[in-house]
Design a protein around this motif. Sequence first.
Motif: not given
Length: 121
Positions: A56-65
């Motif tokens: 979840i944290i990884s996906n949120q990070s990529s969405i933020y980028e």
Amino acid sequence: MANLARKLRQEQQTQQTQQAPKVSKKVQKQKRWLSPGEKILGIAFGVVICFGSVQIISNQSSIYELNKEIQDTQVTIQEQQKLNSDLTVQISELSQYDRIKEKARELGLELNEQNVKVVQD
């Protein structure tokens, strides 16, 4: 004497009954809080929760980028649109009839109305 023998027997029986429960007590085993199977299931559940959290944290990070890149691109597009509108205004100013006529005179050209042809769209 008979009474004495009875009293001894009774005393011996009472002593045996009093001692018998003490001897017959069994040591109870202490129950475990969790069985080994429950421990394994708990550890597996914890691992799954940790893995899910990392995903979840990884996906949120990529969405933020990606959102950041989209915003940067939108800013660039807005700047280019502003530049294009400024250039359109400049073109309309430079293509005015009076300005063109003045430039033609500077270059030595003269207006001959007999050679002018009207073109209609």
